[in-house]
Every structure is written in C-alpha cells, then in structure tokens.
Design a protein around this motif. Structure first.
Motif, PDB file in Angstrom:
ATOM      1  N   MET A   1       0.991  -1.112  -0.228  1.00 23.26           N
ATOM      2  CA  MET A   1      -0.058  -0.008  -0.030  1.00 23.26           C
ATOM      3  C   MET A   1       0.777   1.557   0.190  1.00 23.26           C
ATOM      4  SD  MET A   1      -2.615  -1.442   2.799  1.00 23.26           S
ATOM      5  CE  MET A   1      -3.716   0.838   2.277  1.00 23.26           C
ATOM      6  N   LEU A   2       1.926   1.585   0.952  1.00 21.55           N
ATOM      7  CA  LEU A   2       2.455   2.256   1.213  1.00 21.55           C
ATOM      8  C   LEU A   2       3.594   2.546  -0.661  1.00 21.55           C
ATOM      9  CD1 LEU A   2       4.420   4.296   2.697  1.00 21.55           C
ATOM     10  CD2 LEU A   2       5.775   2.810   3.211  1.00 21.55           C
ATOM     11  N   ILE A   3       3.849   1.407  -0.968  1.00 28.48           N
ATOM     12  CA  ILE A   3       4.677   1.651  -2.301  1.00 28.48           C
ATOM     13  C   ILE A   3       3.170   2.327  -3.406  1.00 28.48           C
ATOM     14  CG2 ILE A   3       5.825   1.004  -4.461  1.00 28.48           C
ATOM     15  CD1 ILE A   3       7.263  -1.765  -2.398  1.00 28.48           C
TER      16      ILE A   3
ATOM     17  N   CYS B   1       4.015   6.036  -5.480  1.00 27.02           N
ATOM     18  CA  CYS B   1       3.618   5.329  -6.842  1.00 27.02           C
ATOM     19  C   CYS B   1       3.137   6.302  -7.427  1.00 27.02           C
ATOM     20  CB  CYS B   1       3.681   4.421  -7.133  1.00 27.02           C
ATOM     21  SG  CYS B   1       5.161   2.866  -6.986  1.00 27.02           S
ATOM     22  N   ILE B   2       1.652   6.761  -6.937  1.00 24.24           N
ATOM     23  CA  ILE B   2       0.811   7.279  -7.261  1.00 24.24           C
ATOM     24  C   ILE B   2       0.741   9.197  -6.910  1.00 24.24           C
ATOM     25  CG2 ILE B   2      -1.517   8.455  -7.180  1.00 24.24           C
ATOM     26  CD1 ILE B   2      -2.180   5.365  -6.272  1.00 24.24           C
ATOM     27  N   ASP B   3       1.189   9.133  -6.400  1.00 21.85           N
ATOM     28  CA  ASP B   3       1.919  10.308  -5.454  1.00 21.85           C
ATOM     29  C   ASP B   3       2.982  10.899  -6.273  1.00 21.85           C
ATOM     30  OD1 ASP B   3       0.181  12.168  -3.909  1.00 21.85           O
ATOM     31  OD2 ASP B   3       0.498  10.484  -2.323  1.00 21.85           O
TER      32      ASP B   3
ATOM     33  N   GLY C   1      -1.041  11.680   1.718  1.00 20.21           N
ATOM     34  CA  GLY C   1      -0.388  12.764   2.941  1.00 20.21           C
ATOM     35  C   GLY C   1      -0.463  11.513   3.986  1.00 20.21           C
ATOM     36  N   SER C   2      -1.437  10.929   4.493  1.00 24.24           N
ATOM     37  CA  SER C   2      -1.167  10.439   5.890  1.00 24.24           C
ATOM     38  C   SER C   2      -0.330   9.557   5.735  1.00 24.24           C
ATOM     39  CB  SER C   2      -2.732  10.409   6.345  1.00 24.24           C
ATOM     40  OG  SER C   2      -3.398   9.351   5.570  1.00 24.24           O
TER      41      SER C   2
END
Length: 454
Positions: A30-32, A36-38, A111-112
């Motif tokens: 999820m973090l990766i 990537c999306i951001d 961001g969170s």
C-alpha cells in the motif's frame, strides 16, 4: 511462481505469525502504491505548471506593458487560465528579458500514509521582450466556401492575434509590415491600380452565355461534393443571359510561364472581366503596410467565396514580398536585417486549375478541365505540381514559408504543405480553433524573436 504460492500460503494461514507477516507485506504494498500514485500526480502537476509559466511569460513579453506590476497582472491572468489550481506568480524584468516564477502548493493524495501532506513546486520561465522587429509578412489566407462559418471566425481571431503580437514586437518603430492576400480560385486586387503600366485590364464589353435551366431540364441531379459539386441532367436545357461585363479587380494568370514569377518584367498582370465566378464579393488583397488597425479591419471583413487554387494566393503573396513592380513596398527587404516571410493557410485541397483562354484577352483563366472524377483529379494534380514549383522558387529567394493546414483531412495535401514549408517546424497541422490561434501565436513568436530563453 514460488513467491505467489508463498503469498497465498500466508494469506490462508490462520496462525498469528502468518497474519502479522501478511499485514506487513500488505502495508508495504500500500505504501509503495501510494508513493507511486503521488509521484505520478506530482510529475503531471510539474509539467502543467511549467506550461502555465511558459504561457504566462510569453504573454507578458508580448503584452506591450512596461511597468512590472502590469506585466505581473498579465502573467498571473494567463497562468491561472492555463492551470487548474491556485498558484502564485512572481515576475521580474532583467534588461530585455522577463522572468516568471510560478509556485504551487501541491497536496499529496496519500499524505497521511507517506507522512507528508503537501510541498511547494516551482516552475521558472524566461522570454525576450521584443523590440523593433524588422519584418515583411505576407499572409495568404484561404477564404473559399469551405471556410464559411466557424472556420472563418477562427481564422479571423487567429490572424488578428498574430497582427497584434507583431504590432507589439514592432514597438512603434514601423519596421514590421504585413500584407493580407485572401484567395480562392482567384485573387482580387484594388481597382485603383487600373491604368498602371504593369496591368492589362480586359475592356468593358457585352457578353452572352448559356446557363443551365434546371426547371426545364430533365432528371437533374447534384454530383460531387463540396467545391467539386456540379449538376448533371439527362436532358439539359440552357437559356441565354446577356450583361455588360466590367473588370472588378479579379486577376487571371499570365501566359508563357510568367504565372510562375512575381515581377512585372514587361509582362503585364492580367485583369479578367467576367467568365469566372470571381466578382465584387471576393475580398480585396492589400500590400505591405504597418497600419495595424487597418490590417485588423481587413481581416475582420473577410468572407468565404469560391474554390481552392493555392497558386493564386501564393503568387500574389510573393508579389507583395518582391521589391519589383507591381508592388514596391518590400524594397526594405534587401537590407540584410528584414525577415521576409510568407504564411500560407488553407483548409483544403486544390479544386481549380490553370486552364482557359479567349480571343482578345491575354490572360489564362482558372477554369480547370471540366466536371467529373477524371477532370477533378487532373486539375488537382496540375495545381499541386504548380504549388510545389512556386514554393521551391520562393524559398530559393531566401523567403521563409510557413504553412498551416486547418482541418485538412487529405493526407497528400498535408504532405504537400509540409514540403512547402521552409522546415518541418514551419508546418502546422491544426484541428481546433484554439489550435489555430496557438499556431499563429507560435508563428508570431518565431518571426518576431519572441521565444522562451529558459
């Protein structure tokens, strides 16, 4: 495959350690994904911000404003129109250059998760302030029937914008001149030239001709389409019409290959009276001038008429750039500093061709060879060949050619226009009205030395 099986094993294992391991892996994925999306969104925003800064600095540089505050207002307005979020614009003037810095506070979608809610991104762009541009520009503009309606509106807006940008670049020096050459199957010149030694005008005369009487003909149908449409009847009936024919500024071509050269050189231009569709509704061309207000008025008065014959527009635009008779307003073009440019804009393929003579008149008409598919194809080929010859000859005279194909669908016509242009970068293939305005603004930037320098 082994990794997939291991993942499935962890997923289906009910023991506490397996569940914890799966949770850690899922959290990592999820973090990766969030990063990537951001990162993708951030990259897109940076590109959009740079485009907004580039548009803003060019608008400011060509606005004609002198005060920094006014320049900044122009830049801010354009930047906001070209960016979909709130941005801060800072402008400064460095000698003959304007610099715009655009700043945007970018919020991260996740961001969170990534531990950072937002960050500032910047785009910096710099452009030259035009001053005293030395230029002769001939604008050969297609005003044929297919240009009627939204296309004509788009052309008027784009051409007016170009004139305004050149006026700003001229800076009141009077060194930039523009000619407007609206063309269809013929070009029409000012009738005030009657009596000049370089012009042969067909005398007034009574003429009688046959007109198809569709009401009394049998089984008449419309054939072809667009500028190539014509009527065929099983049993055609004609009626005679007679009228006094007077020259109204319409120009045929010169014989003996003089239709390929711009100068008078003791071979008079041929003003035809009648025997064509050219009449008083055809817009009148103008020679080089720096009366920009009058030039804008000429553009706004353009109307759509006639068929497409590119050589007519090209040769008369070339004549306005030639220092010899019939026009001499381009005499400054030999000073080594003035740039001579011919802009050709069209929305379609050639549909007329050099053909037709009559006793008592030395000119050659643009009748073509007749109706029907074979004649239409032959006419187009002949006109295309002549168009290419003229383009080659003009470029050999160190005149820059810029071509614009506006909503042209024919591949071979676009290829011809691209080959006509001085470079690939001088050819524009545009679809929308907005694209046309952008193309004309880009042309203006190129010929007035207004460009992004950083």
């Amino acid at each position: 495959m082994g990794q997939i099986n291991m993942f499935l094993k962890f997923k289906n294992d009910n023991s506490g350690s397996a569940a914890i391991m799966f949770g850690l892996i899922a959290a990592g994925l999820m973090l990766i994904s969030a990063v990537c999306i951001d990162a993708t969104v951030l990259h897109s925003k940076k590109a959009a911000l740079q485009n907004a800064a580039d548009s803003a600095v060019l608008a400011a540089a060509t606005s004609g404003e002198k005060k920094r505050k006014n320049l900044e207002e122009v830049a801010t307005s354009i930047a906001e129109q070209n960016f979909d979020a709130s941005i801060f614009i800072k402008l400064k003037v460095n000698g003959d250059k304007v610099e715009v810095t655009a700043t945007y506070r970018h919020p991260y979608i996740f961001g969170s998760i990534i531990g950072r809610k937002s960050s500032n991104i910047q785009a910096i762009s710099e452009a030259l302030i035009p001053s005293g541009a030395k230029l002769n520009l001939a604008m050969a503009l297609d005003v044929t029937e297919s240009m009627d309606g939204p296309r004509m509106t788009a052309l008027k807006d784009a051409a007016t914008t170009l004139v305004q940008d050149i006026a700003v670049a001229d800076g009141g020096e009077g060194n930039a001149k523009i000619s407007i050459v609206p063309f269809a199957d013929y070009v029409r010149i000012d009738m005030g030239y009657a009596g000049q030694n370089w012009l042969n005008v067909e005398p007034d005369h009574m003429s009688t001709w046959d007109v198809l009487d569709e009401e009394n003909s049998t089984n008449c149908v419309q054939m072809g389409s667009g500028e190539n449409r014509y009527t065929e009847c099983d049993v055609p009936v004609y009626r005679e019409e007679t009228a006094l024919i007077q020259w109204n500024g319409c120009m045929a071509s010169r014989p003996n290959n003089h239709h390929k050269t711009p100068a008078f050189a003791n071979s008079p231009m041929q003003g035809n009276a009648g025997r064509t569709n050219c009449n008083g509704s055809y817009p009148v061309m103008s020679v080089l001038s720096n009366d920009y207000a009058d030039i804008e008025n000429q553009i706004q008065a353009l109307s759509a008429v006639g068929k497409t014959y590119l050589p007519a527009g090209i040769i008369w635009a070339w004549r306005t750039l030639d220092k010899n008779l019939p026009f001499t307003e381009a005499a400054n073009g030999d000073d080594g500093e003035t740039q001579n440019t011919l802009l050709l804009m069209t929305d379609g393929s050639n549909t007329a061709a050099l053909n037709g003579t009559r006793p008592g008149f030395d000119g050659v008409y643009h009748w073509g060879t007749g109706s029907g598919a074979a004649a239409i194809a032959a006419d187009r080929l002949a006109a295309d060949v002549l168009t290419a010859e003229l383009c080659t000859a003009i470029k050999a005279e160190n005149i820059k050619i810029v071509t614009v194909a506006f909503q042209v669908t024919d591949v071979s016509t676009k290829a011809m226009l691209k080959a006509c242009a001085s470079t690939n970068q001088d050819y524009y293939d545009v679809i929308t009205a907005a694209d046309l305005t952008y193309a004309f603004k880009d042309i203006g930037s190129g010929i007035t030395n207004v460009r992004i320098t950083r």
